[in-house]
Design an enzyme around this catalytic site. Sequence first.
Site, PDB file in Angstrom:
ATOM      1  N   ASP A 139      -2.018 -13.959  10.366  1.00 42.69           N
ATOM      2  CA  ASP A 139      -1.918 -12.552  10.008  1.00 42.69           C
ATOM      3  C   ASP A 139      -0.992 -11.727  10.901  1.00 42.69           C
ATOM      4  OD1 ASP A 139      -2.632 -10.443   8.283  1.00 42.69           O
ATOM      5  OD2 ASP A 139      -4.121  -9.697   9.702  1.00 42.69           O
ATOM      6  N   CYS A 219      -5.817   4.105   0.768  1.00 39.99           N
ATOM      7  CA  CYS A 219      -6.879   3.166   1.146  1.00 39.99           C
ATOM      8  C   CYS A 219      -7.518   3.600   2.461  1.00 39.99           C
ATOM      9  CB  CYS A 219      -6.284   1.764   1.271  1.00 39.99           C
ATOM     10  SG  CYS A 219      -7.444   0.519   1.865  1.00 39.99           S
ATOM     11  N   CYS A 246     -12.904  -0.203   5.463  1.00 34.47           N
ATOM     12  CA  CYS A 246     -13.765   0.044   4.300  1.00 34.47           C
ATOM     13  C   CYS A 246     -13.980  -1.277   3.585  1.00 34.47           C
ATOM     14  CB  CYS A 246     -13.101   1.056   3.363  1.00 34.47           C
ATOM     15  SG  CYS A 246     -14.035   1.412   1.860  1.00 34.47           S
TER      16      CYS A 246
END
Length: 384
Positions: A139, A219, A246
């Site tokens: 990542d 977002c 979230c």
Amino acid sequence: MRTSTSEQTRLRALVDAEARRAGFDAVAVTTPGAIPLAPARLAEFIADGFHGSMDWIAETVERRAEPSTLWPEVRSIIVLAMNYGPDHDPRALQASRDRGAISVYARNRDYHEVMKGRLKEIAGKIVAKAGGDVKVFVDTAPVMEKPLAEAAGLGWQGKHTNLVSRAHGSWLFLGTIFTTAELEPDRAEIDHCGTCRACLDACPTNAFPAPYRLDARRCISYLTIENKGPIPREFREKIGNRIYGCDDCLAACPWNKFAQAASEAKLSARDDLREPKLSELLTLDDAAFRAFFSGSPIKRIGRDRFIRNVLIAAGNSGDAALAGIVRGLLDDASPLVRGAAIWALSRLLSDREFGDLAASAVEAEDDATVREEWLSVQSDAAVH
């Protein structure tokens, strides 16, 4: 490097065994040319500005869209997944407005650290067995892990754009090993979302303009983590008590019913991050923040952005008892914190109390963005 079928079989058996030993829940193989649709989708995402302030995505678009551009020697890509599923629905905490809701993935050690060492161990075994060269990514490099995972058969990118697995739902960390060894690729997974739109309907800020498309600028994960400035006013109430990330779209996925809670202690939540009190988090100075979040991905955003998030949650809490702590942050060294404290106080104090405070404070403020926050909040109060 060319390898015979029997050599590929033995190497694959080694990869599978080492992946299990290292604690990965799934492993599969694909090729660098297996994601032909990814470049156009990524280009559309950037052209629409959906990446927001994440400029590194646009800057690395060529390497991100095509794995062989990132590393021309790669012949096979091994995709590994680790389940981090929670033992409960994380959305339940949103009802406890005096507590902060932290995204499930960030409630313990930084998963990059957990996974990277293990991937390197597996990669070392591959080199010892087959020679050649390897590169490990988790990542932090321009690698499109989710399309590669879909191509390898680990799952499919759902309508929320995250990977969904029939065995693990929406709760998987992904890592990749690029290798010059040749391995037989696995069959790609197909989309099993059907007509379901639970993830889309669950988003508090309508961040999905269409299925399979995410506007990161809306977002909550982006707003509380990547966004370096004030939280846009249109999203503040909708954020509720979410102070880092979230999980709503992930938690809403029906495929989660097949997922098991993460078995590893390194991935299960720290007790003090399950339901942290806003009143305690608001008192963190920089040193205390660094100590409390040592080893956590939350540490990367820094104390000021984190306190900004907690202040938004405090403003949404309806708990007037927090007003004293919040008021103390009007003198914080960070304009970002001071601005968020103003908004929180406008929600926690009576109109008269806030008006009296603003009358004296706005003139003493020397930061233009914070002064603008005072004036905007006063203007909003006058309208309502």
